[in-house]
Design a protein around this motif. Structure first.
Motif, short mmCIF file in Angstrom:
data_model
loop_
_atom_site.label_atom_id
_atom_site.label_comp_id
_atom_site.label_asym_id
_atom_site.label_seq_id
_atom_site.Cartn_x
_atom_site.Cartn_y
_atom_site.Cartn_z
N UNK A 86 22.10 40.18 25.79
CA UNK A 86 22.57 41.42 25.41
C UNK A 86 21.48 42.06 24.67
N UNK A 87 20.86 43.09 25.22
CA UNK A 87 20.30 44.22 24.40
C UNK A 87 18.65 43.95 25.24
N UNK A 88 18.54 42.92 26.04
CA UNK A 88 17.26 42.82 26.81
C UNK A 88 16.01 43.36 25.82
N UNK A 89 16.09 42.45 24.58
CA UNK A 89 15.20 42.93 23.58
C UNK A 89 13.72 42.04 23.84
N UNK A 90 12.99 42.15 22.78
CA UNK A 90 11.56 41.56 22.47
C UNK A 90 11.86 39.82 22.86
N UNK A 142 22.66 53.14 11.38
CA UNK A 142 21.66 54.49 11.77
C UNK A 142 20.33 54.35 11.45
N UNK A 143 20.01 52.83 11.51
CA UNK A 143 18.36 52.58 11.26
C UNK A 143 18.09 52.42 12.85
N UNK A 144 17.79 53.61 13.32
CA UNK A 144 17.22 53.54 14.67
C UNK A 144 15.74 53.04 14.71
N UNK A 145 14.89 53.29 13.79
CA UNK A 145 13.62 52.80 13.64
C UNK A 145 13.52 51.19 13.74
N UNK A 146 14.23 50.70 12.87
CA UNK A 146 14.27 49.11 13.14
C UNK A 146 15.04 48.62 14.33
N UNK A 147 16.00 49.50 15.06
CA UNK A 147 16.53 49.09 16.17
C UNK A 147 15.60 49.15 17.28
N UNK A 148 14.59 50.23 17.22
CA UNK A 148 13.55 50.44 18.30
C UNK A 148 12.55 49.30 18.15
N UNK A 149 12.11 48.72 16.92
CA UNK A 149 11.03 47.72 16.73
C UNK A 149 11.51 46.48 17.15
N UNK A 150 12.75 46.33 17.13
CA UNK A 150 13.22 44.79 17.68
C UNK A 150 13.64 44.94 19.33
N UNK A 182 13.54 38.02 12.52
CA UNK A 182 14.03 37.49 13.64
C UNK A 182 14.73 38.50 14.54
N UNK A 183 14.35 38.44 15.62
CA UNK A 183 14.96 39.39 16.66
C UNK A 183 16.06 39.05 17.40
N UNK A 184 17.46 39.30 17.07
CA UNK A 184 18.55 38.90 17.63
C UNK A 184 19.41 40.15 18.01
N UNK A 185 20.20 40.00 18.86
CA UNK A 185 21.28 41.11 19.07
C UNK A 185 22.02 41.57 18.05
N UNK A 186 22.52 40.46 17.15
CA UNK A 186 23.37 40.89 16.37
C UNK A 186 22.51 41.66 15.02
N UNK A 187 21.35 41.39 14.97
CA UNK A 187 20.74 42.21 13.94
C UNK A 187 20.37 43.56 14.58
N UNK A 194 11.94 49.51 22.55
CA UNK A 194 12.24 50.61 23.18
C UNK A 194 13.33 51.45 22.33
N UNK A 195 13.52 52.75 22.76
CA UNK A 195 14.41 53.58 22.10
C UNK A 195 15.99 53.09 22.51
N UNK A 196 16.65 53.01 21.50
CA UNK A 196 18.14 52.63 21.75
C UNK A 196 18.90 53.79 22.41
N UNK A 197 19.43 53.58 23.67
CA UNK A 197 20.16 54.86 24.28
C UNK A 197 21.39 54.27 24.70
N UNK A 198 22.30 55.41 24.95
CA UNK A 198 23.66 55.36 25.61
C UNK A 198 23.74 56.19 26.79
N UNK A 199 24.70 55.85 27.61
CA UNK A 199 24.81 56.99 28.82
C UNK A 199 26.35 57.35 29.09
N UNK A 200 26.56 58.35 29.27
CA UNK A 200 28.11 58.92 29.67
C UNK A 200 28.08 60.07 30.52
#
Length: 292
Positions: A22-26, A145-153, A132-137, A156-162
């Protein structure tokens, strides 16, 4: 979407990464580095808020899915047995250091190595600047609202689609025209105003996005984005460019919003002219952030 339980026996795949992803993160990308050309990803799906519903977009390997609820009662040995039955050429498994499986998550990555008999790569915790890079973090960062940290982990920019839905019509008449979207299943950012990018019709525009209850008007929850990009013009209609009517031109269209940085919290305004002054300031601030 390829299903693990219903797929036929496979004799091509030799390497398999296991996890929720979940997240397909780093940290997930670190796992994928251990997969060869004949590697694939077995994604164990679960319900609830997700960081990345469309995981296939972020991995160049074949992805196979299985619902956690469908295998939750399996013991560890049976899980490994089913893997070997489905993937007859399987030589290597790749998991994270905290991978658990089987009923009540009673088996871990070390147990997997004992049960499998082949090569098992256990990837250690991946960190970014000591975190540590984890989906929960990442989820916690987004909800704060800390989108900078979310992006670092995420990397990429976090995004939603609707899907575009009808708004109040106040924007185009008394405030600023917005595109309102309706979405579900995503982790939503903390209520407030964000510098963002909005993707529609395969183009990406600078924007400012609001998430939360419209405290100054009807109190309803909304996700709406105002395009501030100067290039946001409609296709030539009647021989000349014209501003897009966000209420009609994009009805039911899928729109993606990429969150860059939070500008401010949600506020209550007694008068619409006060709200408009604040939104004007939000637009200027968002433009500065996005330009940089």
């Amino acid at each position: 979407m390829k299903s693990f339980l219903s797929m036929p026996e496979d004799r091509r795949i030799t390497h398999l990464a296991l996890g929720k992803f979940d997240g397909m993160h780093l940290a997930h990308k670190e796992l994928f580095k251990h997969l060869g050309e004949s590697g694939a990803v077995l994604c164990i799906e679960s319900s609830g808020e997700l960081l990345t519903p469309n995981k296939e977009l972020y991995c160049d390997k074949e992805m196979i899915f299985v619902e956690f609820s469908d295998i939750a009662e399996w013991n560890g040995a049976y899980f490994v047995k089913k893997l070997k039955e489905k993937f007859r050429a399987l030589e290597k498994l790749v998991v994270g250091y905290d991978f658990c499986f089987g009923k009540n998550r009673a088996w871990n990555a070390v147990d997997l190595a004992d049960l499998f008999g082949g090569e098992v790569i256990i990837v250690p915790e991946f960190c970014v600047k000591g975190q540590g890079v984890h989906s929960s973090v990442i989820k916690q960062a987004i909800k704060q609202g800390d989108m900078k940290n979310a992006r670092a982990l995420l990397g990429r920019y976090y995004h939603i689609q609707g899907k575009v839905v009808k708004g109040q019509n106040l924007g185009s008449t008394q405030l600023y025209a917005t595109i309102n979207i309706e979405t579900s299943g995503y982790v939503l950012p903390q209520n407030g105003v964000y510098a963002s990018f909005t993707k529609l019709q395969n183009r990406i525009y600078k924007s400012v996005c609001f998430v939360g209850h419209r405290l100054s008007t009807d109190g309803a929850f909304s996700i709406e984005t105002h395009i501030i990009d100067k290039d946001f013009m409609a296709e030539d209609r009647a021989g000349a460019d014209s501003k897009i009517d966000t209420q009609t031109d994009f009805k039911n269209m899928l729109v993606s919003i990429y969150f860059v940085e939070k500008i401010r919290d949600n506020k209550v305004f007694k008068r619409l002219d006060e709200l408009k002054v604040c939104i004007t300031q939000d637009i200027l601030r968002a433009y500065e952030i996005l330009e940089s």
